[in-house]
Write a protein that holds these residues in place. Structure first.
Motif, short mmCIF file in Angstrom:
data_model
loop_
_atom_site.label_atom_id
_atom_site.label_comp_id
_atom_site.label_asym_id
_atom_site.label_seq_id
_atom_site.Cartn_x
_atom_site.Cartn_y
_atom_site.Cartn_z
N GLN A 104 -3.92 -0.27 4.59
CA GLN A 104 -2.71 0.47 4.26
C GLN A 104 -1.46 -0.24 4.78
OE1 GLN A 104 -2.85 4.86 4.16
NE2 GLN A 104 -4.89 4.68 5.07
N LYS A 135 -0.64 -3.26 2.57
CA LYS A 135 0.03 -2.86 1.33
C LYS A 135 1.49 -2.51 1.60
CE LYS A 135 -1.80 -2.21 -2.17
NZ LYS A 135 -2.04 -3.09 -3.34
N THR A 179 -2.52 -9.23 -2.78
CA THR A 179 -3.70 -8.42 -3.08
C THR A 179 -4.41 -8.12 -1.77
OG1 THR A 179 -5.25 -10.28 -3.34
CG2 THR A 179 -4.04 -9.55 -5.32
N GLY A 198 -5.84 2.33 -1.85
CA GLY A 198 -4.95 1.30 -2.37
C GLY A 198 -5.50 -0.10 -2.44
N ASP A 211 -6.89 -3.37 -3.82
CA ASP A 211 -6.89 -3.94 -5.17
C ASP A 211 -8.30 -4.25 -5.64
OD1 ASP A 211 -3.88 -4.41 -5.70
OD2 ASP A 211 -4.19 -5.24 -3.70
#
Length: 351
Positions: free
Chosen positions: A177, A180, A186, A204, A206
């Motif tokens: 997290q 991101k 990615t 989240g 990818d």
């Protein structure tokens, strides 16, 4: 007060003990929610506790119930998350802001009594205020969240990289997290547990890769090509994932060992040679602190959580009252039975 007291290996007793009294510059916190950390499991089920009896627990949030003399920044009724490290603030490492390297530290929940109790004592400086929009259950994640961010800051992560996270436990999912939020190109999470991988996807990631698959390395190559991952975060503390990180790392990559190993680790010379050939940077990361204490890692957790940039609640497997703590550790004895964070609650108020 009620407290879960560890008397020996696999011997936790919920009993009444005295409520501690805050001394100068200390506060008494009424614990509302507290987590079971992966490091607590070998202390309870193994022999890793520093001494007995001891009240463990170092991931917690609550309400300030009483303050000692000299306390000026925190008041009774404040909602806070607690930082468990108690450094000396006087040694060379502390003066440099390297509080996790303090040689004279104490630690709430391992060296002194912690948060598996109705009340816990911490220094005033260890309290981080939480926004009214943040639940106590979420605030109990402040400590592991700060651990994840500290690791990324330690390698000077600036975003724009392909990130591999080896291990989909609490620290791995929090690292996901944070990566991101900080602008990763990615993020790919590797694990052997299907439920953890599905949660990583929900949070989240990818890409997720089950390393039990025979072609998992080919799956990784399909994501980043033969060049590998520019950032590799090892969060499981497993000999398997530590070795795998050498293979997944790109040339000039940054590899960070966040997980704590619990058994002997060996590399064959050909694998270890990859560090030379690829010239990747390998480092470890320890705890969650920086200057000014407890650190930007804690303040940023509070900030981004208040902005709803994180999902901590879906990481909770179970919420149990303190009285059922032994039921929680029965689950830890069953491989794969615990799929996320187990939180313990105290009192009747919602967390």
């Amino acid at each position: 007060m009620k407290a879960a007291v560890l008397y020996g290996q696999d011997d936790i007793r919920v009993e009444d003990i005295a409520i501690p009294e805050p001394q100068a510059h200390e506060i008494l916190v009424k614990v509302m929610a507290t987590g079971i950390c992966g490091s607590d499991v070998p202390r309870v089920l193994g022999t890793k506790a520093h001494h007995y009896p001891i009240v463990l627990g170092h991931e917690f949030a609550g309400i300030v119930a009483k303050v000692g003399t000299g306390v000026t920044r925190i008041g009774v009724g404040d909602r806070i998350a607690g930082a468990p490290l108690v450094p000396c603030h006087q040694c060379v490492d502390c003066f440099k802001g390297d509080f996790a390297q303090c040689q004279y530290y104490s630690f709430v929940g391992s060296r002194v009594n912690g948060s598996w109790a109705e009340y816990v004592i911490i220094p005033e400086i260890n309290a981080v205020r939480i926004d009214d929009t943040v639940s106590y259950a979420e605030a109990a994640f402040f400590e592991p969240s700060a651990v994840a961010l500290h690791a990324l800051r330690h390698i000077s992560f600036q975003g724009g990289e392909d990130v591999a996270i080896l291990g989909g436990g609490t620290i791995g999912l929090l690292t996901l997290q944070w990566a991101k939020v900080l602008g990763a190109r990615t993020v790919t999470v590797f694990d052997i547990n299907h439920d953890r991988l599905e949660l990583a996807r929900k949070l989240g990631a990818d890409y997720v890769i089950d390393t039990r698959s025979e072609d998992f390395k080919e799956q990784a190559t399909s994501i980043v090509g033969a060049k590998g991952f520019g950032i590799v975060m090892e969060t499981a503390g497993s000999d398997v994932t530590m070795r795998l990180s050498f293979e997944l790392a790109a040339n000039k990559a940054k590899v960070c060992f966040v997980g704590t190993p619990t058994k002997e680790l060996t590399f064959d010379y050909k694998l270890f040679e990859l560090m030379n050939r690829k010239e990747f940077i390998l480092t470890g990361s320890w705890m969650s602190y920086s200057a000014p204490f407890p650190g930007n890692e804690w303040e940023l957790t509070a900030h981004f959580l208040s902005k709803q940039r994180f999902n901590f609640l879906d990481m909770i497997d179970k919420i149990l009252p303190l009285e059922q703590i032994n039921d929680a550790f029965e689950l830890y004895k069953q491989p794969g039975a615990v799929k996320g964070k187990i939180l313990l609650t105290l009192g009747s108020e919602p967390v």
